[in-house]
Design a protein around this motif. Sequence first.
Motif, PDB file in Angstrom:
ATOM      1  N   GLY A  81       0.785  -1.230   0.000  1.00  0.00           N
ATOM      2  CA  GLY A  81       0.000   0.000   0.000  1.00  0.00           C
ATOM      3  C   GLY A  81       0.814   1.275   0.000  1.00  0.00           C
ATOM      4  N   ALA A  82       2.146   1.160   0.088  1.00  0.00           N
ATOM      5  CA  ALA A  82       3.008   2.335  -0.029  1.00  0.00           C
ATOM      6  C   ALA A  82       3.520   2.522  -1.459  1.00  0.00           C
ATOM      7  CB  ALA A  82       4.196   2.220   0.931  1.00  0.00           C
ATOM      8  N   GLY A  83       3.058   1.667  -2.358  1.00  0.00           N
ATOM      9  CA  GLY A  83       3.490   1.747  -3.746  1.00  0.00           C
ATOM     10  C   GLY A  83       2.544   2.570  -4.608  1.00  0.00           C
ATOM     11  N   LYS A  96       7.188  -7.556  -7.484  1.00  0.00           N
ATOM     12  CA  LYS A  96       8.153  -6.956  -8.394  1.00  0.00           C
ATOM     13  C   LYS A  96       7.539  -6.971  -9.787  1.00  0.00           C
ATOM     14  CE  LYS A  96      12.456  -7.767  -5.905  1.00  0.00           C
ATOM     15  NZ  LYS A  96      12.775  -6.328  -5.861  1.00  0.00           N
ATOM     16  N   ILE A  97       7.797  -5.918 -10.589  1.00  0.00           N
ATOM     17  CA  ILE A  97       6.986  -5.729 -11.802  1.00  0.00           C
ATOM     18  C   ILE A  97       7.776  -5.413 -13.068  1.00  0.00           C
ATOM     19  CG2 ILE A  97       5.016  -4.943 -10.424  1.00  0.00           C
ATOM     20  CD1 ILE A  97       5.716  -2.071 -11.341  1.00  0.00           C
ATOM     21  N   VAL A  98       9.099  -5.433 -13.047  1.00  0.00           N
ATOM     22  CA  VAL A  98       9.881  -4.984 -14.206  1.00  0.00           C
ATOM     23  C   VAL A  98      10.229  -6.182 -15.095  1.00  0.00           C
ATOM     24  CG1 VAL A  98      11.938  -3.768 -14.974  1.00  0.00           C
ATOM     25  CG2 VAL A  98      10.809  -3.084 -12.843  1.00  0.00           C
ATOM     26  N   VAL A  99       9.680  -6.211 -16.292  1.00  0.00           N
ATOM     27  CA  VAL A  99       9.835  -7.367 -17.175  1.00  0.00           C
ATOM     28  C   VAL A  99      11.304  -7.677 -17.480  1.00  0.00           C
ATOM     29  CG1 VAL A  99       9.394  -8.238 -19.506  1.00  0.00           C
ATOM     30  CG2 VAL A  99       7.534  -7.245 -18.164  1.00  0.00           C
ATOM     31  N   PRO A 100      12.140  -6.717 -17.957  1.00  0.00           N
ATOM     32  CA  PRO A 100      13.537  -7.058 -18.243  1.00  0.00           C
ATOM     33  C   PRO A 100      14.286  -7.564 -17.013  1.00  0.00           C
ATOM     34  CG  PRO A 100      12.964  -4.969 -19.266  1.00  0.00           C
ATOM     35  CD  PRO A 100      11.833  -5.325 -18.347  1.00  0.00           C
ATOM     36  N   GLU A 101      13.997  -6.995 -15.855  1.00  0.00           N
ATOM     37  CA  GLU A 101      14.630  -7.452 -14.617  1.00  0.00           C
ATOM     38  C   GLU A 101      14.236  -8.894 -14.319  1.00  0.00           C
ATOM     39  OE1 GLU A 101      15.206  -5.107 -10.588  1.00  0.00           O
ATOM     40  OE2 GLU A 101      13.224  -6.071 -10.624  1.00  0.00           O
ATOM     41  N   SER A 102      12.989  -9.249 -14.614  1.00  0.00           N
ATOM     42  CA  SER A 102      12.550 -10.621 -14.364  1.00  0.00           C
ATOM     43  C   SER A 102      13.268 -11.610 -15.279  1.00  0.00           C
ATOM     44  CB  SER A 102      11.033 -10.745 -14.548  1.00  0.00           C
ATOM     45  OG  SER A 102      10.648 -10.841 -15.907  1.00  0.00           O
ATOM     46  N   ASN A 158      14.412 -14.484  -8.367  1.00  0.00           N
ATOM     47  CA  ASN A 158      13.986 -13.440  -7.436  1.00  0.00           C
ATOM     48  C   ASN A 158      12.519 -13.088  -7.659  1.00  0.00           C
ATOM     49  OD1 ASN A 158      14.379 -11.574  -5.345  1.00  0.00           O
ATOM     50  ND2 ASN A 158      14.899  -9.943  -6.777  1.00  0.00           N
ATOM     51  N   TYR A 159      12.089 -13.131  -8.922  1.00  0.00           N
ATOM     52  CA  TYR A 159      10.684 -12.839  -9.226  1.00  0.00           C
ATOM     53  C   TYR A 159       9.758 -13.960  -8.759  1.00  0.00           C
ATOM     54  CZ  TYR A 159      10.992  -8.342 -11.382  1.00  0.00           C
ATOM     55  OH  TYR A 159      11.130  -6.989 -11.552  1.00  0.00           O
ATOM     56  N   TYR A 160      10.197 -15.207  -8.934  1.00  0.00           N
ATOM     57  CA  TYR A 160       9.361 -16.300  -8.444  1.00  0.00           C
ATOM     58  C   TYR A 160       9.286 -16.285  -6.917  1.00  0.00           C
ATOM     59  CZ  TYR A 160       9.244 -18.104 -13.173  1.00  0.00           C
ATOM     60  OH  TYR A 160       9.033 -18.235 -14.527  1.00  0.00           O
ATOM     61  N   LEU A 161      10.365 -15.856  -6.265  1.00  0.00           N
ATOM     62  CA  LEU A 161      10.330 -15.743  -4.803  1.00  0.00           C
ATOM     63  C   LEU A 161       9.355 -14.653  -4.375  1.00  0.00           C
ATOM     64  CD1 LEU A 161      11.334 -16.181  -1.895  1.00  0.00           C
ATOM     65  CD2 LEU A 161      13.232 -14.623  -2.406  1.00  0.00           C
ATOM     66  N   ASN A 162       9.525 -13.456  -4.917  1.00  0.00           N
ATOM     67  CA  ASN A 162       8.729 -12.313  -4.458  1.00  0.00           C
ATOM     68  C   ASN A 162       7.273 -12.384  -4.908  1.00  0.00           C
ATOM     69  OD1 ASN A 162      10.339  -9.969  -3.051  1.00  0.00           O
ATOM     70  ND2 ASN A 162      11.741 -10.924  -4.509  1.00  0.00           N
ATOM     71  N   ASN A 163       7.043 -12.834  -6.118  1.00  0.00           N
ATOM     72  CA  ASN A 163       5.693 -12.771  -6.670  1.00  0.00           C
ATOM     73  C   ASN A 163       4.890 -14.051  -6.482  1.00  0.00           C
ATOM     74  OD1 ASN A 163       6.612 -10.315  -7.515  1.00  0.00           O
ATOM     75  ND2 ASN A 163       6.419 -10.710  -9.692  1.00  0.00           N
ATOM     76  N   THR A 164       5.564 -15.182  -6.363  1.00  0.00           N
ATOM     77  CA  THR A 164       4.856 -16.457  -6.282  1.00  0.00           C
ATOM     78  C   THR A 164       4.985 -17.094  -4.902  1.00  0.00           C
ATOM     79  OG1 THR A 164       5.400 -16.761  -8.634  1.00  0.00           O
ATOM     80  CG2 THR A 164       4.471 -18.646  -7.463  1.00  0.00           C
ATOM     81  N   PRO A 175       9.396 -14.205 -17.145  1.00  0.00           N
ATOM     82  CA  PRO A 175       9.226 -14.723 -15.781  1.00  0.00           C
ATOM     83  C   PRO A 175       8.261 -13.882 -14.955  1.00  0.00           C
ATOM     84  CG  PRO A 175      11.522 -14.824 -16.409  1.00  0.00           C
ATOM     85  CD  PRO A 175      10.822 -14.063 -17.498  1.00  0.00           C
ATOM     86  N   TYR A 176       8.226 -12.563 -15.190  1.00  0.00           N
ATOM     87  CA  TYR A 176       7.251 -11.730 -14.492  1.00  0.00           C
ATOM     88  C   TYR A 176       5.832 -12.222 -14.760  1.00  0.00           C
ATOM     89  CZ  TYR A 176       4.060  -7.834 -13.723  1.00  0.00           C
ATOM     90  OH  TYR A 176       2.986  -7.072 -13.338  1.00  0.00           O
ATOM     91  N   GLY A 177       5.475 -12.367 -16.033  1.00  0.00           N
ATOM     92  CA  GLY A 177       4.141 -12.839 -16.383  1.00  0.00           C
ATOM     93  C   GLY A 177       3.872 -14.235 -15.847  1.00  0.00           C
ATOM     94  N   ARG A 178       4.863 -15.108 -15.921  1.00  0.00           N
ATOM     95  CA  ARG A 178       4.672 -16.469 -15.426  1.00  0.00           C
ATOM     96  C   ARG A 178       4.525 -16.490 -13.904  1.00  0.00           C
ATOM     97  NH1 ARG A 178       7.756 -17.553 -20.133  1.00  0.00           N
ATOM     98  NH2 ARG A 178       9.764 -17.127 -19.159  1.00  0.00           N
ATOM     99  N   SER A 179       5.284 -15.628 -13.212  1.00  0.00           N
ATOM    100  CA  SER A 179       5.180 -15.597 -11.748  1.00  0.00           C
ATOM    101  C   SER A 179       3.795 -15.150 -11.310  1.00  0.00           C
ATOM    102  CB  SER A 179       6.253 -14.668 -11.153  1.00  0.00           C
ATOM    103  OG  SER A 179       5.971 -13.295 -11.414  1.00  0.00           O
TER     104      SER A 179
END
Length: 332
Positions: free
Chosen positions: A8-10, A76-82, A88-94, A140-144
């Motif tokens: 909620g701070a985002g 986390k939401i940045v596609v190239p970073e994912s 890291n994306y599967y950890l944070n998002n999934t 990976p972002y979309g998949r997570s």
Amino acid sequence: MTILITGGAGFIGGHTVLAFLDRGEIPIVLDDLSTGNRAAIPSDVPFFAGDVGDTELVLRLVQNHRIDAILHFAAKIVVPESVADPLNYYLNNTVKTHALLQAAVRGKVKHFVFSSTAAVYGNTGSKSVSETADPAPLSPYGRSKLMSEYMLVDAGEAYDLRYVILRYFNVAGADPAGRLGQSTPGATHLIKVALETALRRRTYMSIYGSDYPTPDGTCVRDYVHVSDLARAHLAALDHLRNGGESRTLNCGYGRGYSVREVVDTVRNITGVDFEIRQAPRREGDPASIVANSDQLMKLGWKPELNDLAKMIEHAHNWESKLIAAESRTAIR
């Protein structure tokens, strides 16, 4: 009963907090402030610093505050970073969504609204995409996010947890009253990057790919104003509170704009002809993706800010406000 808003701070979560406050509801916020901004949360909103992956912490909040609804934005939401750091994306998002769902089920939370993404669709061609389309994420972002959707669907069937999954298209703009906007350092949102370049906070901006099968060769996206998106979450929760069934819904306007069209609109609004450099395509970027949001509108969502120039104008006002605040701080 009480609403818990994770993240909620985002940018999006913060605007949703404002939307609830505007109609007289005070949620509580959980955010680890890794990308969020503590100053984005109004003083009358209870705030807890912590990780959504901490099941015991979330369960204590659920029990102590009699939480009956969770709106989950933290991700986390940045596609190239994912693409560069998928684990890291599967950890944070999934994985952390799994932990949050465990706390929700143990705490007997009734309603869950999940912040998902149009990135689950992948390349959809030039036509608008409906929720019945088969997911085919390119990153990976979309998949997570899609994996989290599957978990939520299964949890809903097994544990009597009703949910709405909102698949966002490209989020833009800022609070029309100037209370909040995109403040994350190094943000990659196209409109923010273009405005920062126009305001001389960047020396140039890059356009990634000019050979996509689109009218001008650049990617086409459906941009939705963040305040309209925030109100979509209110409509989703109202649907659940009124006994509605679990749903998966798109949130966009059904009109696509290319990268070049966005850049041209930023130039028109700011009056600045800033430098553009051509760069190679980024892995994970679909050519075009535009929403069919008929189902969300049937739920009671009524977009009020469906205008690209207005989105850019509101974002420009916010960026100018940030610069003015930095100038005052420097003078002190």
